[in-house]
Design a protein around this motif. Structure first.
Motif, PDB file in Angstrom:
ATOM      1  N   GLU A 299      -0.370   4.132   2.983  1.00 13.33           N
ATOM      2  CA  GLU A 299      -0.525   2.674   2.991  1.00 13.33           C
ATOM      3  C   GLU A 299      -1.999   2.280   2.919  1.00 13.33           C
ATOM      4  OE1 GLU A 299       1.347  -0.693   2.434  1.00 13.33           O
ATOM      5  OE2 GLU A 299       2.436   1.161   2.850  1.00 13.33           O
TER       6      GLU A 299
ATOM      7  N   ASN B  47      -3.159   2.768  -0.621  1.00 16.97           N
ATOM      8  CA  ASN B  47      -2.705   1.688  -1.504  1.00 16.97           C
ATOM      9  C   ASN B  47      -3.509   0.416  -1.279  1.00 16.97           C
ATOM     10  OD1 ASN B  47      -0.750   3.302  -2.681  1.00 16.97           O
ATOM     11  ND2 ASN B  47       0.824   2.710  -1.210  1.00 16.97           N
ATOM     12  N   ILE B  48      -3.804   0.104  -0.039  1.00 21.09           N
ATOM     13  CA  ILE B  48      -4.603  -1.083   0.266  1.00 21.09           C
ATOM     14  C   ILE B  48      -6.006  -0.932  -0.311  1.00 21.09           C
ATOM     15  CG2 ILE B  48      -5.697  -2.372   2.154  1.00 21.09           C
ATOM     16  CD1 ILE B  48      -3.143  -1.833   3.785  1.00 21.09           C
TER      17      ILE B  48
ATOM     18  N   LYS C 139      -8.185   5.565  -3.939  1.00 20.23           N
ATOM     19  CA  LYS C 139      -6.931   5.901  -3.263  1.00 20.23           C
ATOM     20  C   LYS C 139      -6.876   7.402  -2.967  1.00 20.23           C
ATOM     21  CE  LYS C 139      -1.969   5.648  -4.143  1.00 20.23           C
ATOM     22  NZ  LYS C 139      -0.952   5.102  -5.050  1.00 20.23           N
TER      23      LYS C 139
ATOM     24  N   LEU D  27       0.964   6.063   7.562  1.00 20.58           N
ATOM     25  CA  LEU D  27      -0.154   5.123   7.487  1.00 20.58           C
ATOM     26  C   LEU D  27      -1.165   5.471   6.394  1.00 20.58           C
ATOM     27  CD1 LEU D  27      -1.080   2.576   8.945  1.00 20.58           C
ATOM     28  CD2 LEU D  27      -2.449   4.008  10.431  1.00 20.58           C
TER      29      LEU D  27
END
Length: 160
Positions: free
Chosen positions: A30, A33-34, A46, A27
């Motif tokens: 991810e 990246n979001i 990031k 997670l």
């Protein structure tokens, strides 16, 4: 009976660590990246997400280890010892560290709330720091009570 309850708690401590490990593996990248996609002006965001989440995993697992040690002390009838007080003190410091690290990320939640126009995102960001502070206060209270019990016990031992 005590062995069964501490065994259950030891299993619970292990089971608490597994989802956090999965979150760190799957997670957190991810989420990073979001964050990079939502805030393209801040390319370094990031890495900030990676640093904060992975850095907070270290005291989390150290606190789990201390909880496991505390359960072993209970099994060995050493619950009322200075080692138990030290374990609770370390758990308290770990919880404060986790809370502090996640407070550093709150501005990121604010930026997400501004982009999505969803003020509830800020409250989601407050869950981990608040829960960690509750654990820190609980550990501090237990530490103080245990220290007082040890002092009373040693005072009684000297009286006899």
């Amino acid at each position: 009976m005590k062995q069964v309850s501490t065994l259950f708690l030891k299993i619970a401590v292990i089971l608490i660590g597994i989802p956090i490990l999965a979150m760190c593996i799957f997670l957190v990248p991810e989420i990073g990246n979001i964050a990079a996609e939502l805030l393209p002006k801040f390319a370094y965001i990031k890495y900030l997400v990676f640093i904060v989440f992975y850095a907070s995993a270290i005291p989390f697992y150290f606190a789990l280890y201390q909880a496991f040690k505390l359960l072993r002390y209970i099994d060995k009838n050493m619950a009322f010892s200075q080692m138990s007080v030290n374990a609770l003190k370390k758990i308290k410091y770990c919880a404060i560290t986790i809370s502090s690290l996640h407070v550093l990320v709150l501005p990121l939640f604010y930026l997400f709330a501004e982009i999505d126009d969803a003020p509830g995102v800020i409250f989601i960001g407050l869950v981990v720091p608040f829960a960690s502070l509750v654990i820190a206060v609980f550990a501090a209270v237990l530490q103080k009570l245990l220290q007082e019990a040890i002092d009373i016990k040693s005072e009684n031992d000297l009286t006899v």
